[in-house]
Scaffold this motif. Structure first.
Motif, PDB file in Angstrom:
ATOM      1  N   SER A  45     -79.380 -60.263   5.046  1.00 54.21           N
ATOM      2  CA  SER A  45     -80.711 -59.179   4.967  1.00 54.21           C
ATOM      3  C   SER A  45     -81.012 -59.116   3.547  1.00 54.21           C
ATOM      4  CB  SER A  45     -79.828 -58.379   5.306  1.00 54.21           C
ATOM      5  OG  SER A  45     -80.432 -57.227   4.893  1.00 54.21           O
ATOM      6  N   TYR A  46     -82.390 -58.231   3.647  1.00 54.74           N
ATOM      7  CA  TYR A  46     -82.360 -58.039   2.247  1.00 54.74           C
ATOM      8  C   TYR A  46     -81.901 -57.511   0.797  1.00 54.74           C
ATOM      9  CZ  TYR A  46     -86.954 -61.114   2.607  1.00 54.74           C
ATOM     10  OH  TYR A  46     -87.482 -62.405   3.334  1.00 54.74           O
ATOM     11  N   GLN A  47     -81.706 -56.576   2.548  1.00 55.05           N
ATOM     12  CA  GLN A  47     -80.955 -54.836   2.022  1.00 55.05           C
ATOM     13  C   GLN A  47     -80.153 -54.377   2.684  1.00 55.05           C
ATOM     14  OE1 GLN A  47     -83.714 -51.694   1.999  1.00 55.05           O
ATOM     15  NE2 GLN A  47     -85.516 -52.879   0.666  1.00 55.05           N
ATOM     16  N   ASN A  48     -78.928 -54.658   1.767  1.00 56.06           N
ATOM     17  CA  ASN A  48     -77.850 -54.195   2.579  1.00 56.06           C
ATOM     18  C   ASN A  48     -77.072 -54.477   3.762  1.00 56.06           C
ATOM     19  OD1 ASN A  48     -75.356 -51.922   2.043  1.00 56.06           O
ATOM     20  ND2 ASN A  48     -76.419 -50.437   3.564  1.00 56.06           N
ATOM     21  N   LEU A  49     -76.358 -55.347   3.946  1.00 56.80           N
ATOM     22  CA  LEU A  49     -76.242 -56.381   5.296  1.00 56.80           C
ATOM     23  C   LEU A  49     -74.832 -55.527   5.120  1.00 56.80           C
ATOM     24  CD1 LEU A  49     -75.825 -58.372   6.592  1.00 56.80           C
ATOM     25  CD2 LEU A  49     -75.171 -59.589   5.310  1.00 56.80           C
ATOM     26  N   ALA A  50     -74.124 -55.494   3.939  1.00 50.96           N
ATOM     27  CA  ALA A  50     -72.380 -54.848   4.103  1.00 50.96           C
ATOM     28  C   ALA A  50     -72.892 -53.706   4.080  1.00 50.96           C
ATOM     29  CB  ALA A  50     -71.943 -54.715   2.673  1.00 50.96           C
ATOM     30  N   GLY A  96     -78.502 -69.181   1.300  1.00 54.47           N
ATOM     31  CA  GLY A  96     -79.667 -68.876   2.442  1.00 54.47           C
ATOM     32  C   GLY A  96     -81.209 -68.558   1.412  1.00 54.47           C
ATOM     33  N   ARG A  97     -82.037 -68.274   2.812  1.00 55.32           N
ATOM     34  CA  ARG A  97     -83.203 -67.559   2.806  1.00 55.32           C
ATOM     35  C   ARG A  97     -82.965 -66.675   1.624  1.00 55.32           C
ATOM     36  NH1 ARG A  97     -85.250 -65.871   8.208  1.00 55.32           N
ATOM     37  NH2 ARG A  97     -85.417 -68.078   8.368  1.00 55.32           N
ATOM     38  N   PHE A  98     -82.086 -66.006   1.865  1.00 55.67           N
ATOM     39  CA  PHE A  98     -82.661 -64.448   0.881  1.00 55.67           C
ATOM     40  C   PHE A  98     -81.574 -65.208  -0.846  1.00 55.67           C
ATOM     41  CE2 PHE A  98     -82.689 -63.325   4.949  1.00 55.67           C
ATOM     42  CZ  PHE A  98     -83.147 -62.475   5.395  1.00 55.67           C
ATOM     43  N   GLY A  99     -80.986 -66.055  -1.109  1.00 54.97           N
ATOM     44  CA  GLY A  99     -80.560 -66.569  -2.688  1.00 54.97           C
ATOM     45  C   GLY A  99     -79.464 -66.880  -1.742  1.00 54.97           C
ATOM     46  N   GLN A 100     -78.316 -66.681  -2.993  1.00 55.90           N
ATOM     47  CA  GLN A 100     -76.987 -66.764  -2.823  1.00 55.90           C
ATOM     48  C   GLN A 100     -76.299 -65.589  -3.099  1.00 55.90           C
ATOM     49  OE1 GLN A 100     -74.863 -69.390  -3.995  1.00 55.90           O
ATOM     50  NE2 GLN A 100     -73.201 -68.135  -2.869  1.00 55.90           N
ATOM     51  N   MET A 101     -75.679 -65.043  -1.214  1.00 57.77           N
ATOM     52  CA  MET A 101     -74.900 -63.856  -1.230  1.00 57.77           C
ATOM     53  C   MET A 101     -74.732 -64.039  -0.547  1.00 57.77           C
ATOM     54  SD  MET A 101     -78.280 -62.327   0.221  1.00 57.77           S
ATOM     55  CE  MET A 101     -77.469 -60.618   1.146  1.00 57.77           C
ATOM     56  N   GLU A 102     -73.520 -62.588   0.406  1.00 65.60           N
ATOM     57  CA  GLU A 102     -73.398 -63.077   1.657  1.00 65.60           C
ATOM     58  C   GLU A 102     -73.650 -63.364   2.729  1.00 65.60           C
ATOM     59  OE1 GLU A 102     -68.556 -60.751   0.804  1.00 65.60           O
ATOM     60  OE2 GLU A 102     -70.529 -58.468   1.189  1.00 65.60           O
ATOM     61  N   TYR A 103     -73.357 -63.341   3.632  1.00 69.80           N
ATOM     62  CA  TYR A 103     -74.349 -63.396   4.989  1.00 69.80           C
ATOM     63  C   TYR A 103     -72.823 -63.922   5.707  1.00 69.80           C
ATOM     64  CZ  TYR A 103     -78.129 -65.859   2.653  1.00 69.80           C
ATOM     65  OH  TYR A 103     -79.397 -66.262   1.889  1.00 69.80           O
ATOM     66  N   ILE A 104     -73.553 -63.069   6.708  1.00 71.71           N
ATOM     67  CA  ILE A 104     -72.869 -63.402   8.015  1.00 71.71           C
ATOM     68  C   ILE A 104     -72.820 -65.132   9.129  1.00 71.71           C
ATOM     69  CG2 ILE A 104     -72.458 -63.321  10.443  1.00 71.71           C
ATOM     70  CD1 ILE A 104     -73.424 -60.270   9.946  1.00 71.71           C
ATOM     71  N   VAL A 105     -71.620 -65.699   9.079  1.00 79.14           N
ATOM     72  CA  VAL A 105     -72.044 -66.868   9.593  1.00 79.14           C
ATOM     73  C   VAL A 105     -71.752 -67.443  10.431  1.00 79.14           C
ATOM     74  CG1 VAL A 105     -70.833 -70.213   8.954  1.00 79.14           C
ATOM     75  CG2 VAL A 105     -71.527 -67.522   7.089  1.00 79.14           C
ATOM     76  N   VAL A 106     -72.051 -67.489  11.227  1.00 74.50           N
ATOM     77  CA  VAL A 106     -71.374 -68.241  12.986  1.00 74.50           C
ATOM     78  C   VAL A 106     -71.305 -69.479  13.253  1.00 74.50           C
ATOM     79  CG1 VAL A 106     -72.657 -67.451  15.281  1.00 74.50           C
ATOM     80  CG2 VAL A 106     -73.072 -66.168  13.820  1.00 74.50           C
ATOM     81  N   ARG A 107     -70.756 -69.554  13.710  1.00 71.79           N
ATOM     82  CA  ARG A 107     -70.052 -70.964  14.591  1.00 71.79           C
ATOM     83  C   ARG A 107     -69.714 -70.569  15.427  1.00 71.79           C
ATOM     84  NH1 ARG A 107     -67.362 -70.285   9.165  1.00 71.79           N
ATOM     85  NH2 ARG A 107     -67.768 -71.825   7.627  1.00 71.79           N
TER      86      ARG A 107
END
Length: 134
Positions: A45-50, A96-107
């Motif tokens: 997310s660009y903003q506030n994924l958390a 990822g596309r938003f740079g180095q940050m937290e992502y939800i990673v679906v496996r």
């Protein structure tokens, strides 16, 4: 996990629907942007994924999730195209596309596709392509 045609389809799409479950058991579905990273699906997310419900649900339960990417090849007659995934999700630092940050990673553990490898319906019968992760 994904066939070349499934990868091409996923790469051509921008939106998915992600279903998570809250700690109280309440299902929740959100439209999300995504990207394919190997066999992983990254949701950022660009903003506030958390601050999002999906992030909180995944962080709280280490989450089972369902994700679907779908479209219509034609409307009349209706000709659906989709990749559906059941799997697990985790919160991870990734690039990822938003740079180095937290992502939800679906496996993905299991995926189904229709209208990707061939027609969704053959002689009126639904014919999905199913893959189980090894």
């Amino acid at each position: 996990m994904f066939t070349e045609k499934e990868r091409a389809y996923l790469g051509s799409q921008r939106l998915a629907r992600l279903a998570t479950v809250s700690p109280s058991g309440q299902p929740d579905a959100d439209v999300v942007g995504f990207e394919l990273d190997g066999d992983d699906i990254l949701i950022g997310s660009y903003q506030n994924l958390a601050g999002s419900r999906k992030y909180k649900n995944v962080a709280a339960d280490g989450g089972k999730v369902s994700l679907i990417v779908d479209s219509l090849a034609s409307v009349d007659p209706m000709d659906p195209v989709a990749v559906k995934i059941h799997g697990t999700a985790a919160i991870e630092q990734r690039n990822g596309r938003f740079g180095q940050m937290e992502y939800i990673v679906v496996r993905p553990l299991t995926s189904w596709s229709w209208g990707v490898e061939g027609p969704a319906f053959v002689d009126g019968e639904f014919r999905p392509h199913k893959t189980i992760s090894r």
